[in-house]
Design an enzyme around this catalytic site. Structure first.
Site, short mmCIF file in Angstrom:
data_model
loop_
_atom_site.label_atom_id
_atom_site.label_comp_id
_atom_site.label_asym_id
_atom_site.label_seq_id
_atom_site.Cartn_x
_atom_site.Cartn_y
_atom_site.Cartn_z
N THR A 20 0.82 -1.21 0.00
CA THR A 20 0.00 0.00 0.00
C THR A 20 0.85 1.26 0.00
OG1 THR A 20 -1.83 -1.10 1.07
CG2 THR A 20 -1.72 1.25 1.38
N THR A 100 1.62 -4.26 4.33
CA THR A 100 1.44 -4.54 5.76
C THR A 100 0.92 -5.96 6.02
OG1 THR A 100 -0.82 -3.65 5.70
CG2 THR A 100 0.94 -2.13 6.35
N ASP A 101 0.27 -6.58 5.02
CA ASP A 101 -0.44 -7.84 5.29
C ASP A 101 0.47 -8.97 5.76
OD1 ASP A 101 -2.75 -6.55 4.62
OD2 ASP A 101 -3.00 -7.52 2.67
N1 ASP Z 1 -2.69 -5.55 0.79
C1 ASP Z 1 -1.65 -4.58 1.09
C2 ASP Z 1 -0.32 -5.32 1.14
O1 ASP Z 1 -0.07 -5.99 2.09
C3 ASP Z 1 -1.95 -3.91 2.37
C4 ASP Z 1 -0.95 -2.91 2.83
O2 ASP Z 1 0.17 -2.80 2.37
O3 ASP Z 1 -1.30 -2.18 3.80
O4 ASP Z 1 0.44 -5.23 0.22
#
Ligand code: ASP
Length: 336
Positions: A20, A100-101
């Site tokens: 993200t 973040t995932d």
């Molecule tokens: N779906 C995204 C990822 O993990 C979520 C994020 O980065 O916050 O790449």
């Protein structure tokens, strides 16, 4: 104000993998329906011109993925790239931008396989780069500052997020939307970073990086995660054993307790040589050996305070060393 000349500034490699932080949506109000990993590392860095006053940056676009799709070949590439960079005299530290995932899994993997005491700092964002109050730029600046700081050396892999510094071993994502999305449950943060200042308040005591026994190899033992819940069947475990998995981590209820039906399936799996690690789905605390299950009799291993996904990372690395006995694996989980 920073008065250093450019050549005296720390030299930090910024390795972008997507997420993200590199996401973009069609309008500024959109913080959930965007595409992750579409903004390149040069554009991310250009958004924060102030970076050039604190460090010298070497950008590197390693991948452009949504981290939900993180996979072992990319882990191998990333760890090998970081190890090569840190072996060079002209690189003082590495920052990895990530989704973040699965950040907590990648961070734990790197914590156990990077062969350097130079800082490695992961960061990310909860809001895409196009959003109002996007959190990526400040997280990136803070991560780079932490990576260039002398006190960050020898602490293992770090995660700098929302002004806080976490150990890769302990950090977990705990919110689907809040900018304060990461915590180190029970243990707490290592320190903080704000306005260019870095302060550490505790140290990492378990082995990592230079004192870790693990390395990135060519193969990844097949390890999966199953969960215990009301009315769970043994279908998933039997299918995994049939598919030839080397290990199963169970996300148990409470103190790693397991529904009788699932426990029987896992006991059968262990008796066929599959490594079974008992963890908890609760989100904090630890799993006590011979507590909620008779581990000695059943041939199980307990994960301690590692959540199921971090336990899976350690189990893959441990099995890759050739260790497969429950006693040997338990020693590894008690050490790392
Ligand atoms: N779906 C995204 C990822 O993990 C979520 C994020 O980065 O916050 O790449």
């Amino acid at each position: 104000m920073n008065t250093s000349t450019s050549s005296s500034l720390p030299s930090i490699a910024v390795l972008a993998t997507g997420g993200t932080i590199a996401g973009a949506a069609v309008d500024v109000m959109n913080t959930s329906g965007y595409q992750a990993g579409v903004v390149g590392v040069d554009q991310l860095l250009a958004a924060v011109p102030a970076l050039s006053t604190v460090v010298r940056i070497a950008p590197d676009q390693v991948a452009s993925v949504d981290s939900k799709d993180m996979a072992m070949p990319l882990w191998t590439t990333l760890a090998q790239r970081i190890n090569t960079l840190l072996a060079a005299d002209d690189i003082d530290g590495v920052v990895v931008t990530h989704g973040t995932d699965t950040l907590e899994e990648t961070a734990h993997l790197l914590h156990l396989t990077i062969r350097s005491d130079k800082p490695v700092v992961l960061t990310a964002a909860m809001r895409p780069s196009s959003a109002l109050s996007a959190d990526g730029p400040l997280n990136l600046v803070n991560a780079v500052i932490v990576a260039g700081h002398a006190r960050s050396r020898g602490q293992g892999v770090l995660v700098a997020f929302n002004n806080r510094i976490h150990s890769a071993r302990d950090v977990v994502k705990t919110s689907t939307y809040a900018v304060d999305a990461f915590q180190s449950p029970e243990i707490g943060v290592l320190g903080w970073v704000q306005d260019g200042r870095v302060e550490f308040q505790r140290e990492v005591v378990r082995p990592h990086t230079l004192t870790s026994a693990f390395s990135i190899g060519a193969t990844w033992p097949h390890v999966e995660v199953v969960t215990s819940y009301a009315g769970v069947s043994r279908i998933a475990v039997d299918a995994l054993v049939g598919a030839g998995v080397r290990g199963i981590v169970v996300a148990g209820t409470g103190n790693g307790s397991i529904h009788t039906t699932l426990q029987q399936a896992l006991t059968d799996a262990a008796s066929q040589g599959v490594a079974v690690v008992r963890s908890s789905r609760v989100g904090s605390g630890h799993v006590m050996r011979n507590g909620a299950a008779a581990d000695d009799a059943l041939g199980f291993v307990t994960a301690g305070s590692l959540n199921p996904y971090k336990a899976r990372v350690l189990l893959m690395l441990a099995l890759a060393t050739g260790e497969s006995s429950a006693a040997g694996l338990q020693k590894i989980f008690d050490t790392y």
